[in-house]
Design an enzyme around this catalytic site. Structure first.
Site, PDB file in Angstrom:
ATOM      1  N   ASN A  12       4.858 -39.192 -35.322  1.00 38.49           N
ATOM      2  CA  ASN A  12       5.265 -37.808 -35.054  1.00 38.49           C
ATOM      3  C   ASN A  12       6.195 -37.899 -33.853  1.00 38.49           C
ATOM      4  OD1 ASN A  12       3.303 -34.742 -34.470  1.00 38.49           O
ATOM      5  ND2 ASN A  12       5.396 -34.998 -35.175  1.00 38.49           N
ATOM      6  N   CYS A  80       0.400 -29.373 -29.199  1.00 41.21           N
ATOM      7  CA  CYS A  80       0.771 -30.487 -30.069  1.00 41.21           C
ATOM      8  C   CYS A  80      -0.100 -31.666 -29.676  1.00 41.21           C
ATOM      9  CB  CYS A  80       2.249 -30.818 -29.899  1.00 41.21           C
ATOM     10  SG  CYS A  80       2.759 -32.277 -30.815  1.00 41.21           S
ATOM     11  N   ASN A 169      -2.864 -23.742 -32.322  1.00 39.72           N
ATOM     12  CA  ASN A 169      -1.897 -23.602 -33.407  1.00 39.72           C
ATOM     13  C   ASN A 169      -2.623 -23.216 -34.693  1.00 39.72           C
ATOM     14  OD1 ASN A 169       0.078 -24.479 -31.650  1.00 39.72           O
ATOM     15  ND2 ASN A 169       0.175 -26.558 -32.466  1.00 39.72           N
ATOM     16  N   ASN A 203       0.692 -23.933 -40.187  1.00 38.49           N
ATOM     17  CA  ASN A 203       0.731 -25.339 -40.577  1.00 38.49           C
ATOM     18  C   ASN A 203      -0.204 -25.537 -41.763  1.00 38.49           C
ATOM     19  OD1 ASN A 203       2.173 -26.517 -38.029  1.00 38.49           O
ATOM     20  ND2 ASN A 203       0.536 -25.223 -37.222  1.00 38.49           N
ATOM     21  N   GLU A 221       4.445 -28.819 -41.391  1.00 41.57           N
ATOM     22  CA  GLU A 221       4.302 -28.241 -40.064  1.00 41.57           C
ATOM     23  C   GLU A 221       5.246 -27.059 -39.851  1.00 41.57           C
ATOM     24  OE1 GLU A 221       4.029 -29.813 -35.428  1.00 41.57           O
ATOM     25  OE2 GLU A 221       4.282 -31.235 -37.077  1.00 41.57           O
ATOM     26  N   CYS A 230       0.475 -34.686 -37.854  1.00 44.19           N
ATOM     27  CA  CYS A 230       0.337 -33.489 -37.024  1.00 44.19           C
ATOM     28  C   CYS A 230      -1.013 -33.581 -36.323  1.00 44.19           C
ATOM     29  CB  CYS A 230       0.430 -32.228 -37.874  1.00 44.19           C
ATOM     30  SG  CYS A 230       0.080 -30.701 -36.969  1.00 44.19           S
ATOM     31  N   GLY A 231      -0.995 -33.734 -35.009  1.00 43.05           N
ATOM     32  CA  GLY A 231      -2.223 -33.965 -34.272  1.00 43.05           C
ATOM     33  C   GLY A 231      -3.205 -32.816 -34.364  1.00 43.05           C
ATOM     34  N   THR A 232      -2.719 -31.581 -34.145  1.00 45.47           N
ATOM     35  CA  THR A 232      -3.643 -30.451 -34.252  1.00 45.47           C
ATOM     36  C   THR A 232      -4.058 -30.229 -35.702  1.00 45.47           C
ATOM     37  OG1 THR A 232      -1.765 -28.901 -34.304  1.00 45.47           O
ATOM     38  CG2 THR A 232      -2.829 -29.291 -32.170  1.00 45.47           C
TER      39      THR A 232
END
Length: 327
Positions: A12, A80, A169, A203, A221, A230-232
């Site tokens: 990412n 993020c 998010n 997302n 995303e 995508c970390g979250t």
């Protein structure tokens, strides 16, 4: 002369700009213009990126710095997870601290250096918070529902169930036998265009359950499109997995989450009140390049006079990814 970093967490991709090193900081309009130009692959700056991570001084005494996230389209994200790991490494090395807090859009988050994922692949663990399922925090609108947890929504995709979680998010998650990129892309585009269900976009992640505490997650995303990770998104998906799949979830162990860019781990501790559950995201924080540029060019988003140097870290990350595929 000012310096940017090209970095990634699970591929990412981001640029990091430390505004505290500048004589005059960029205003919001300048940051947006810089992010749009830097991140656009057609401008030929290291194939672009998913966003610009901006480091500022924090207004809180217990934080080493503040992180802002400017997406590739110039919009600002609240958080993020992959980006936070790279900013955490940057601040860790800058201030020679291994455990501290970082100020983000909604809250101050605990971060700490972890054991390397592989030879010369530094890793960090970051707190993902706050958690909400409430329609007002995503926000969403679907019939009269106040939450969306494991719901059949044929208007999205017939036969799939969906869960909505903000961390902070907004994320829409569906567990599938096999990720269909066409379905994921079509739904992601629809829910990030003007729509009645998620008016601010969302997302969208599809998840395959591979084994006990083992997942594969792919995300469309908001503000970016398809990303390597995508970390979250992986964090929210891990929480949904733990809540909805008790036969496959072991709270005593980390969850291994594979993604198109590699692999991360998540640690989920469920609470009686689901919003009080804890999420920690653990993964690589790789610095691939340094970019030297005149400060005046940053203000004008002039990319014509940048000097770029490789760090060599990407070679080690590829070795790590190959070790995963061979395991």
């Amino acid at each position: 002369m000012s310096q940017l970093l090209k970095v990634h967490g699970s591929e990412n991709q981001f640029f990091i700009l430390d505004q505290t090193t500048l004589e005059n900081q960029l205003d919001d309009t300048e940051l947006k213009q810089l992010a749009i130009k830097l991140c656009n692959p057609s401008n030929n700056i290291l194939d672009g990126a998913d966003g610009l991570l901006v480091v500022n001084d924090s207004k809180f005494n217990d934080c080493l710095g503040q992180m802002r996230v400017i997406n590739a389209d110039g919009s600002e994200a609240k958080m993020c997870g992959n980006g936070l790991r790279t900013v955490s490494r940057y601040l860790s090395e800058k201030f020679n601290q291994d455990s501290f807090k970082v100020e983000t859009f909604e809250t101050n988050l605990e971060v700490k250096k972890s054991d390397n994922f592989y030879n010369n692949v530094p890793a960090f663990s970051v707190e993902i918070s706050p958690i909400s399922f409430a329609k007002k925090d995503l926000p969403f609108a679907y019939k009269d529902k106040l939450e969306m947890i494991n719901e059949d929504i044929p208007e999205f995709i017939d036969g799939q169930k969906f869960t909505a979680i903000a961390v902070p998010n907004p994320h829409l998650i569906s567990f599938v036998d096999e990720v269909d990129e066409d379905d994921l892309g079509e739904l992601g585009q629809a829910l990030n265009a003007p729509n009645t269900y998620f008016p601010e976009g969302v997302n969208v992640s599809f998840c395959e359950i591979l084994d006990k505490n083992k997942l594969f997650v792919q995300t469309y995303e908001r503000g970016v499109g398809f990303t390597n990770a995508c970390g979250t998104g992986m964090s929210a998906t891990s929480l949904a997995f733990a809540m909805l799949n008790e036969d496959y979830f072991d709270s005593d162990d980390d969850i291994t989450v594979y993604n198109p860019g590699g692999m991360v781990k998540t640690n989920i501790q469920l609470a009686e009140r689901k919003e009080d559950s804890s999420i920690h995201l653990i993964g690589n924080a790789t610095f691939t390049h340094t970019l030297n540029v005149n400060e005046s060019d940053l203000h004008s988003a002039n990319l014509n006079n940048i000097t770029i140097n490789e760090t060599g870290e990407e070679t080690y990350y590829h070795e790590f990814v190959n070790s995963i595929s061979e395991a």
